[in-house]
Design a protein around this motif. Sequence first.
Motif, PDB file in Angstrom:
ATOM      1  N   PHE B  80       0.842  -1.194   0.000  1.00  0.00           N
ATOM      2  CA  PHE B  80       0.000   0.000   0.000  1.00  0.00           C
ATOM      3  C   PHE B  80       0.880   1.247   0.000  1.00  0.00           C
ATOM      4  CE2 PHE B  80      -3.863  -2.299   1.019  1.00  0.00           C
ATOM      5  CZ  PHE B  80      -3.382  -3.433   1.667  1.00  0.00           C
ATOM      6  N   MET B  81       0.411   2.289  -0.686  1.00  0.00           N
ATOM      7  CA  MET B  81       1.058   3.585  -0.634  1.00  0.00           C
ATOM      8  C   MET B  81       0.017   4.629  -0.272  1.00  0.00           C
ATOM      9  SD  MET B  81       2.363   6.452  -3.149  1.00  0.00           S
ATOM     10  CE  MET B  81       0.710   6.527  -3.584  1.00  0.00           C
ATOM     11  N   GLU B  82       0.246   5.321   0.848  1.00  0.00           N
ATOM     12  CA  GLU B  82      -0.660   6.387   1.256  1.00  0.00           C
ATOM     13  C   GLU B  82       0.068   7.719   1.156  1.00  0.00           C
ATOM     14  OE1 GLU B  82      -2.264   6.048   5.215  1.00  0.00           O
ATOM     15  OE2 GLU B  82      -3.923   7.386   4.728  1.00  0.00           O
ATOM     16  N   LEU B  83      -0.549   8.658   0.482  1.00  0.00           N
ATOM     17  CA  LEU B  83       0.001  10.009   0.326  1.00  0.00           C
ATOM     18  C   LEU B  83      -0.986  10.992   0.948  1.00  0.00           C
ATOM     19  CD1 LEU B  83       2.412  11.596  -0.879  1.00  0.00           C
ATOM     20  CD2 LEU B  83       1.050  11.869  -2.967  1.00  0.00           C
ATOM     21  N   SER B  84      -0.499  11.806   1.866  1.00  0.00           N
ATOM     22  CA  SER B  84      -1.375  12.714   2.599  1.00  0.00           C
ATOM     23  C   SER B  84      -1.163  14.162   2.169  1.00  0.00           C
ATOM     24  CB  SER B  84      -1.118  12.568   4.099  1.00  0.00           C
ATOM     25  OG  SER B  84       0.222  12.943   4.404  1.00  0.00           O
ATOM     26  N   SER B  85      -1.993  15.044   2.698  1.00  0.00           N
ATOM     27  CA  SER B  85      -1.926  16.485   2.408  1.00  0.00           C
ATOM     28  C   SER B  85      -1.814  16.726   0.908  1.00  0.00           C
ATOM     29  CB  SER B  85      -0.733  17.127   3.139  1.00  0.00           C
ATOM     30  OG  SER B  85      -0.817  16.921   4.520  1.00  0.00           O
ATOM     31  N   LEU B  86      -2.716  16.101   0.170  1.00  0.00           N
ATOM     32  CA  LEU B  86      -2.646  16.151  -1.283  1.00  0.00           C
ATOM     33  C   LEU B  86      -2.756  17.573  -1.824  1.00  0.00           C
ATOM     34  CD1 LEU B  86      -4.831  13.018  -2.110  1.00  0.00           C
ATOM     35  CD2 LEU B  86      -2.376  13.279  -2.565  1.00  0.00           C
ATOM     36  N   ARG B  87      -1.986  17.821  -2.876  1.00  0.00           N
ATOM     37  CA  ARG B  87      -2.015  19.091  -3.604  1.00  0.00           C
ATOM     38  C   ARG B  87      -2.347  18.813  -5.058  1.00  0.00           C
ATOM     39  NH1 ARG B  87       3.201  19.537  -0.623  1.00  0.00           N
ATOM     40  NH2 ARG B  87       4.226  18.828  -2.526  1.00  0.00           N
ATOM     41  N   SER B  88      -2.660  19.842  -5.786  1.00  0.00           N
ATOM     42  CA  SER B  88      -3.002  19.644  -7.202  1.00  0.00           C
ATOM     43  C   SER B  88      -1.833  19.054  -7.981  1.00  0.00           C
ATOM     44  CB  SER B  88      -3.448  20.959  -7.834  1.00  0.00           C
ATOM     45  OG  SER B  88      -2.426  21.933  -7.719  1.00  0.00           O
ATOM     46  N   ASP B  89      -0.609  19.372  -7.580  1.00  0.00           N
ATOM     47  CA  ASP B  89       0.538  18.830  -8.313  1.00  0.00           C
ATOM     48  C   ASP B  89       0.872  17.386  -7.939  1.00  0.00           C
ATOM     49  OD1 ASP B  89       3.277  20.582  -6.569  1.00  0.00           O
ATOM     50  OD2 ASP B  89       1.649  19.293  -5.858  1.00  0.00           O
ATOM     51  N   ASP B  90       0.044  16.772  -7.089  1.00  0.00           N
ATOM     52  CA  ASP B  90       0.143  15.323  -6.849  1.00  0.00           C
ATOM     53  C   ASP B  90      -0.688  14.541  -7.859  1.00  0.00           C
ATOM     54  OD1 ASP B  90       0.154  16.023  -3.343  1.00  0.00           O
ATOM     55  OD2 ASP B  90       1.864  15.329  -4.557  1.00  0.00           O
ATOM     56  N   PHE B 109      13.649  -1.821 -11.296  1.00  0.00           N
ATOM     57  CA  PHE B 109      12.304  -2.389 -11.313  1.00  0.00           C
ATOM     58  C   PHE B 109      12.113  -3.149 -12.615  1.00  0.00           C
ATOM     59  CE2 PHE B 109      12.736   1.361  -8.934  1.00  0.00           C
ATOM     60  CZ  PHE B 109      12.982   2.393  -9.822  1.00  0.00           C
ATOM     61  N   ASP B 110      11.670  -4.403 -12.527  1.00  0.00           N
ATOM     62  CA  ASP B 110      11.558  -5.165 -13.761  1.00  0.00           C
ATOM     63  C   ASP B 110      10.126  -5.357 -14.233  1.00  0.00           C
ATOM     64  OD1 ASP B 110      12.159  -8.576 -12.482  1.00  0.00           O
ATOM     65  OD2 ASP B 110      10.844  -6.953 -11.791  1.00  0.00           O
ATOM     66  N   LEU B 111       9.178  -5.420 -13.323  1.00  0.00           N
ATOM     67  CA  LEU B 111       7.785  -5.623 -13.708  1.00  0.00           C
ATOM     68  C   LEU B 111       6.929  -4.576 -13.008  1.00  0.00           C
ATOM     69  CD1 LEU B 111       7.822  -9.485 -13.459  1.00  0.00           C
ATOM     70  CD2 LEU B 111       7.580  -8.163 -15.570  1.00  0.00           C
ATOM     71  N   TRP B 112       5.884  -4.127 -13.704  1.00  0.00           N
ATOM     72  CA  TRP B 112       5.112  -2.992 -13.223  1.00  0.00           C
ATOM     73  C   TRP B 112       3.621  -3.319 -13.138  1.00  0.00           C
ATOM     74  CZ3 TRP B 112       7.496   2.109 -12.945  1.00  0.00           C
ATOM     75  CH2 TRP B 112       8.835   2.132 -13.351  1.00  0.00           C
ATOM     76  N   GLY B 113       2.949  -2.619 -12.232  1.00  0.00           N
ATOM     77  CA  GLY B 113       1.500  -2.649 -12.239  1.00  0.00           C
ATOM     78  C   GLY B 113       0.963  -1.793 -13.373  1.00  0.00           C
ATOM     79  N   GLN B 114      -0.347  -1.793 -13.535  1.00  0.00           N
ATOM     80  CA  GLN B 114      -0.962  -1.089 -14.656  1.00  0.00           C
ATOM     81  C   GLN B 114      -1.096   0.416 -14.418  1.00  0.00           C
ATOM     82  OE1 GLN B 114      -2.713  -2.596 -12.333  1.00  0.00           O
ATOM     83  NE2 GLN B 114      -4.831  -1.833 -12.213  1.00  0.00           N
ATOM     84  N   GLY B 115      -0.848   0.848 -13.194  1.00  0.00           N
ATOM     85  CA  GLY B 115      -0.949   2.263 -12.873  1.00  0.00           C
ATOM     86  C   GLY B 115      -2.289   2.623 -12.259  1.00  0.00           C
ATOM     87  N   THR B 116      -2.283   3.560 -11.328  1.00  0.00           N
ATOM     88  CA  THR B 116      -3.496   4.073 -10.689  1.00  0.00           C
ATOM     89  C   THR B 116      -3.528   5.584 -10.879  1.00  0.00           C
ATOM     90  OG1 THR B 116      -3.538   2.333  -9.000  1.00  0.00           O
ATOM     91  CG2 THR B 116      -4.731   4.382  -8.517  1.00  0.00           C
ATOM     92  N   PRO B 117      -4.469   6.100 -11.671  1.00  0.00           N
ATOM     93  CA  PRO B 117      -4.591   7.560 -11.810  1.00  0.00           C
ATOM     94  C   PRO B 117      -5.157   8.169 -10.534  1.00  0.00           C
ATOM     95  CG  PRO B 117      -5.638   6.376 -13.626  1.00  0.00           C
ATOM     96  CD  PRO B 117      -5.396   5.387 -12.540  1.00  0.00           C
ATOM     97  N   VAL B 118      -4.489   9.180 -10.034  1.00  0.00           N
ATOM     98  CA  VAL B 118      -4.971   9.938  -8.885  1.00  0.00           C
ATOM     99  C   VAL B 118      -5.133  11.387  -9.333  1.00  0.00           C
ATOM    100  CG1 VAL B 118      -4.446  10.763  -6.565  1.00  0.00           C
ATOM    101  CG2 VAL B 118      -3.869   8.402  -7.211  1.00  0.00           C
ATOM    102  N   THR B 119      -6.334  11.902  -9.169  1.00  0.00           N
ATOM    103  CA  THR B 119      -6.630  13.288  -9.535  1.00  0.00           C
ATOM    104  C   THR B 119      -6.933  14.062  -8.269  1.00  0.00           C
ATOM    105  OG1 THR B 119      -7.542  12.596 -11.662  1.00  0.00           O
ATOM    106  CG2 THR B 119      -8.108  14.812 -10.888  1.00  0.00           C
ATOM    107  N   VAL B 120      -6.244  15.180  -8.080  1.00  0.00           N
ATOM    108  CA  VAL B 120      -6.481  16.056  -6.929  1.00  0.00           C
ATOM    109  C   VAL B 120      -7.082  17.353  -7.462  1.00  0.00           C
ATOM    110  CG1 VAL B 120      -5.486  17.194  -4.930  1.00  0.00           C
ATOM    111  CG2 VAL B 120      -4.510  15.033  -5.752  1.00  0.00           C
ATOM    112  N   SER B 121      -8.323  17.595  -7.094  1.00  0.00           N
ATOM    113  CA  SER B 121      -9.019  18.754  -7.628  1.00  0.00           C
ATOM    114  C   SER B 121     -10.103  19.207  -6.659  1.00  0.00           C
ATOM    115  CB  SER B 121      -9.649  18.418  -8.981  1.00  0.00           C
ATOM    116  OG  SER B 121     -10.433  19.485  -9.460  1.00  0.00           O
ATOM    117  N   SER B 122     -10.269  20.515  -6.568  1.00  0.00           N
ATOM    118  CA  SER B 122     -11.325  21.054  -5.725  1.00  0.00           C
ATOM    119  C   SER B 122     -12.633  21.152  -6.515  1.00  0.00           C
ATOM    120  CB  SER B 122     -10.916  22.427  -5.195  1.00  0.00           C
ATOM    121  OG  SER B 122     -10.577  23.272  -6.258  1.00  0.00           O
TER     122      SER B 122
END
Lengths: 110, 122
Positions: B80-90, B109-122
Amino acid sequence: QSVLIQPPSASGTPGQRFTISCSGSSSNLGRNTVNWYQQFPGTAPKLLIYRNDQRQSGIPDRFSGSKSGTSASLAISALHSDDEADYYCAAWDDSLNAWVFGGGTKLTVL
Amino acid sequence: QVQLVQSGAEVKRPGASVKVFCKTSGYMFITYYVHWVRQAPGQGLEWVGTINPSGTTTTYAHKFQGRVTVTKDTSTNTVFMELSSLRSDDTAVYYCGRGRLEYSIRGGFDLWGQGTPVTVSS
């Protein structure tokens, strides 16, 4: 500004030999090996080259890598149209205690 | 075969936190580091941090220290990766990647996940 420096864009024609450069410093490329990644739009990166010059399984031998001092290069011996992608170099940085990437080179095959 | 499957897209308000997961399979979980790398729209790749699944050691990029926490659940082979105090540039796609070398942070890194889009917006 990325820690590793790559040209932001480049272009070539099918069949041409092509090289992408990656410039670093003593704390990253000077002490550690470099990996190269290929990324197509909307997809995850793919490992092409590891430990400077080792091709990842399944990667065509048209792709090769080299490193000398604080600089590295990715070469494509004969460009194909489907090589059009973004290419990134990466290395461990002993001073930052972190992985660092180049800014990426967008390769266009004309 | 080896797979890294990530959680779905997230939309968050500025100041909020986001927690993304990366479920691994097809290999011995405790053997390889799992890294997080992000890519803002139209930008390059940026390393966020990593965890050693054989213990609890984490290493984070300096710019994220204090805001990011990477954890693991060995029972489900998930990181798991948790990122706090999100800003628009995250706003970015967050990728997990398996370390290339056993028990080493330095292999890349040799193998990757498919990616998770995270959008920070008011």
